[in-house]
Design a protein around this motif. Structure first.
Motif, PDB file in Angstrom:
ATOM      1  N   CYS A 150       0.802  -1.228   0.000  1.00 20.19           N
ATOM      2  CA  CYS A 150       0.000   0.000   0.000  1.00 20.19           C
ATOM      3  C   CYS A 150       0.833   1.275   0.000  1.00 20.19           C
ATOM      4  O   CYS A 150       0.298   2.352  -0.253  1.00 20.19           O
ATOM      5  CB  CYS A 150      -0.923   0.012   1.215  1.00 20.19           C
ATOM      6  N   GLY A 151       2.117   1.196   0.327  1.00 19.51           N
ATOM      7  CA  GLY A 151       2.957   2.384   0.354  1.00 19.51           C
ATOM      8  C   GLY A 151       3.978   2.308   1.470  1.00 19.51           C
ATOM      9  O   GLY A 151       4.349   1.221   1.912  1.00 19.51           O
ATOM     10  N   GLU A 152       4.408   3.491   1.912  1.00 26.54           N
ATOM     11  CA  GLU A 152       5.428   3.577   2.966  1.00 26.54           C
ATOM     12  C   GLU A 152       4.890   4.291   4.193  1.00 26.54           C
ATOM     13  O   GLU A 152       4.105   5.229   4.079  1.00 26.54           O
ATOM     14  CB  GLU A 152       6.647   4.364   2.478  1.00 26.54           C
ATOM     15  N   VAL A 153       5.334   3.836   5.348  1.00 26.49           N
ATOM     16  CA  VAL A 153       5.089   4.530   6.607  1.00 26.49           C
ATOM     17  C   VAL A 153       6.444   4.750   7.270  1.00 26.49           C
ATOM     18  O   VAL A 153       7.419   4.080   6.936  1.00 26.49           O
ATOM     19  CB  VAL A 153       4.145   3.725   7.543  1.00 26.49           C
ATOM     20  N   ILE A 154       6.500   5.695   8.183  1.00 27.86           N
ATOM     21  CA  ILE A 154       7.737   5.956   8.920  1.00 27.86           C
ATOM     22  C   ILE A 154       7.549   5.457  10.347  1.00 27.86           C
ATOM     23  O   ILE A 154       6.638   5.887  11.048  1.00 27.86           O
ATOM     24  CB  ILE A 154       8.059   7.473   8.942  1.00 27.86           C
ATOM     25  N   LEU A 155       8.398   4.530  10.744  1.00 28.24           N
ATOM     26  CA  LEU A 155       8.405   4.027  12.116  1.00 28.24           C
ATOM     27  C   LEU A 155       9.813   4.177  12.661  1.00 28.24           C
ATOM     28  O   LEU A 155      10.773   3.806  11.975  1.00 28.24           O
ATOM     29  CB  LEU A 155       7.984   2.551  12.169  1.00 28.24           C
ATOM     30  N   ALA A 156       9.916   4.701  13.861  1.00 33.71           N
ATOM     31  CA  ALA A 156      11.215   4.922  14.503  1.00 33.71           C
ATOM     32  C   ALA A 156      12.165   5.673  13.571  1.00 33.71           C
ATOM     33  O   ALA A 156      13.349   5.366  13.494  1.00 33.71           O
ATOM     34  CB  ALA A 156      11.822   3.587  14.962  1.00 33.71           C
ATOM     35  N   GLY A 157      11.614   6.633  12.824  1.00 29.69           N
ATOM     36  CA  GLY A 157      12.419   7.490  11.971  1.00 29.69           C
ATOM     37  C   GLY A 157      12.867   6.886  10.657  1.00 29.69           C
ATOM     38  O   GLY A 157      13.640   7.502   9.928  1.00 29.69           O
ATOM     39  N   ALA A 158      12.413   5.673  10.355  1.00 35.04           N
ATOM     40  CA  ALA A 158      12.853   5.013   9.125  1.00 35.04           C
ATOM     41  C   ALA A 158      11.643   4.586   8.280  1.00 35.04           C
ATOM     42  O   ALA A 158      10.618   4.198   8.820  1.00 35.04           O
ATOM     43  CB  ALA A 158      13.700   3.786   9.470  1.00 35.04           C
ATOM     44  N   PRO A 159      11.795   4.655   6.944  1.00 32.66           N
ATOM     45  CA  PRO A 159      10.695   4.216   6.085  1.00 32.66           C
ATOM     46  C   PRO A 159      10.517   2.699   6.148  1.00 32.66           C
ATOM     47  O   PRO A 159      11.496   1.964   6.252  1.00 32.66           O
ATOM     48  CB  PRO A 159      11.130   4.660   4.685  1.00 32.66           C
ATOM     49  N   ARG A 160       9.279   2.279   6.088  1.00 34.21           N
ATOM     50  CA  ARG A 160       8.950   0.854   6.124  1.00 34.21           C
ATOM     51  C   ARG A 160       7.913   0.571   5.046  1.00 34.21           C
ATOM     52  O   ARG A 160       7.087   1.420   4.740  1.00 34.21           O
ATOM     53  CB  ARG A 160       8.355   0.493   7.482  1.00 34.21           C
ATOM     54  N   LYS A 161       7.950  -0.611   4.489  1.00 32.78           N
ATOM     55  CA  LYS A 161       6.954  -1.028   3.504  1.00 32.78           C
ATOM     56  C   LYS A 161       5.678  -1.404   4.244  1.00 32.78           C
ATOM     57  O   LYS A 161       5.727  -2.200   5.192  1.00 32.78           O
ATOM     58  CB  LYS A 161       7.464  -2.216   2.691  1.00 32.78           C
ATOM     59  N   ALA A 162       4.550  -0.855   3.808  1.00 36.16           N
ATOM     60  CA  ALA A 162       3.265  -1.087   4.470  1.00 36.16           C
ATOM     61  C   ALA A 162       2.364  -1.949   3.589  1.00 36.16           C
ATOM     62  O   ALA A 162       2.258  -1.722   2.374  1.00 36.16           O
ATOM     63  CB  ALA A 162       2.591   0.246   4.764  1.00 36.16           C
ATOM     64  N   TYR A 163       1.708  -2.913   4.222  1.00 36.22           N
ATOM     65  CA  TYR A 163       0.846  -3.868   3.527  1.00 36.22           C
ATOM     66  C   TYR A 163      -0.483  -3.977   4.222  1.00 36.22           C
ATOM     67  O   TYR A 163      -0.584  -3.762   5.430  1.00 36.22           O
ATOM     68  CB  TYR A 163       1.494  -5.266   3.520  1.00 36.22           C
ATOM     69  N   GLU A 164      -1.494  -4.379   3.443  1.00 35.24           N
ATOM     70  CA  GLU A 164      -2.811  -4.644   4.026  1.00 35.24           C
ATOM     71  C   GLU A 164      -3.370  -5.900   3.385  1.00 35.24           C
ATOM     72  O   GLU A 164      -3.153  -6.169   2.199  1.00 35.24           O
ATOM     73  CB  GLU A 164      -3.765  -3.475   3.784  1.00 35.24           C
ATOM     74  N   LYS A 165      -4.099  -6.654   4.197  1.00 34.08           N
ATOM     75  CA  LYS A 165      -4.830  -7.817   3.697  1.00 34.08           C
ATOM     76  C   LYS A 165      -6.283  -7.637   4.123  1.00 34.08           C
ATOM     77  O   LYS A 165      -6.551  -7.413   5.309  1.00 34.08           O
ATOM     78  CB  LYS A 165      -4.269  -9.121   4.256  1.00 34.08           C
ATOM     79  N   VAL A 166      -7.178  -7.733   3.160  1.00 36.00           N
ATOM     80  CA  VAL A 166      -8.603  -7.656   3.454  1.00 36.00           C
ATOM     81  C   VAL A 166      -9.133  -9.085   3.505  1.00 36.00           C
ATOM     82  O   VAL A 166      -8.983  -9.845   2.545  1.00 36.00           O
ATOM     83  CB  VAL A 166      -9.351  -6.825   2.395  1.00 36.00           C
ATOM     84  N   LEU A 167      -9.694  -9.434   4.644  1.00 33.01           N
ATOM     85  CA  LEU A 167     -10.185 -10.789   4.856  1.00 33.01           C
ATOM     86  C   LEU A 167     -11.616 -10.936   4.376  1.00 33.01           C
ATOM     87  O   LEU A 167     -12.417 -10.001   4.534  1.00 33.01           O
ATOM     88  CB  LEU A 167     -10.122 -11.133   6.348  1.00 33.01           C
ATOM     89  N   PRO A 168     -11.954 -12.095   3.843  1.00 31.99           N
ATOM     90  CA  PRO A 168     -13.351 -12.333   3.478  1.00 31.99           C
ATOM     91  C   PRO A 168     -14.185 -12.429   4.756  1.00 31.99           C
ATOM     92  O   PRO A 168     -13.759 -13.051   5.721  1.00 31.99           O
ATOM     93  CB  PRO A 168     -13.319 -13.671   2.735  1.00 31.99           C
ATOM     94  N   LYS A 169     -15.323 -11.776   4.745  1.00 27.46           N
ATOM     95  CA  LYS A 169     -16.188 -11.824   5.926  1.00 27.46           C
ATOM     96  C   LYS A 169     -16.876 -13.164   5.992  1.00 27.46           C
ATOM     97  O   LYS A 169     -17.331 -13.695   4.983  1.00 27.46           O
ATOM     98  CB  LYS A 169     -17.198 -10.687   5.878  1.00 27.46           C
ATOM     99  N   LYS A 170     -16.921 -13.723   7.198  1.00 24.84           N
ATOM    100  CA  LYS A 170     -17.544 -15.036   7.385  1.00 24.84           C
ATOM    101  C   LYS A 170     -19.021 -14.891   7.610  1.00 24.84           C
ATOM    102  O   LYS A 170     -19.512 -13.958   8.133  1.00 24.84           O
ATOM    103  CB  LYS A 170     -16.901 -15.765   8.556  1.00 24.84           C
TER     104      LYS A 170
END
Length: 170
Positions: A150-170
């Motif tokens: 999904c893009g980048e986020v900054i954690l502890a001053g460093a860029p990180r790769k950000a991901y998301e998973k959308v789960l099927p609703k049961k």
């Protein structure tokens, strides 16, 4: 074997830290910069447990792995360079580590499946997570398990790769 996924208890802290220490050493041996700056540490583990965020994957009394799991609790995710797939509630997890004896046996995947079950039992269909750009193992797992970059986020001053998973609703 179907491992149990449960909240960590105070008495688990020493064993959790031992698993994390070895994971930190593996990150370094792999040439990764992730976890090479004093984080995570025993105080983080203690805080995770006290806040109810710490979870372990266990086979009876044997600890297989550790992670911290939270709901809507990652302020850095509000400022993503990119875009999340969903709005609303999400589960986030950090500090995933598997004990040496269980490496290569699909236990990180099992832990992630358990986190998905945790999300669904809380009626949440979004899982967000981040990792370092050089953590090849986690990047491979995200791809294998259907996470979307999904893009980048900054954690502890460093860029990180950000991901998301959308789960099927049961």
């Amino acid at each position: 074997m179907t491992p149990e996924f449960r909240k960590a208890k105070e008495q688990d802290a020493t064993q959790i830290w031992s698993i994390l220490e070895k994971a930190i050493a593996r990150r370094k041996a792999d040439g990764s910069e992730q976890w090479q700056n004093g984080y995570p540490n025993p105080e983080i583990v203690e805080s995770d447990i006290n806040k109810g965020y710490g979870y372990i994957l266990a086979d009876g009394e044997t600890m297989i792995g550790y992670c911290a799991v939270m709901i809507n609790d990652e302020p850095a995710y509000a400022d993503i360079k990119g875009q999340w797939l969903t709005d609303g509630d999400f589960v986030v997890y950090h500090r995933v580590a598997i004990a040496e004896a269980y490496l290569g046996k699909g236990m990180a995947q099992e832990m992630m499946r358990q986190i998905e079950n945790y999300a669904l039992t809380h009626h949440i269909s979004s899982i967000r997570v981040d990792t370092n750009f050089d953590n090849k193992g986690m990047l491979h797992l995200f791809d294998k398990l259907g996470y979307t970059y999904c893009g980048e986020v900054i954690l502890a001053g460093a860029p990180r790769k950000a991901y998301e998973k959308v789960l099927p609703k049961k």
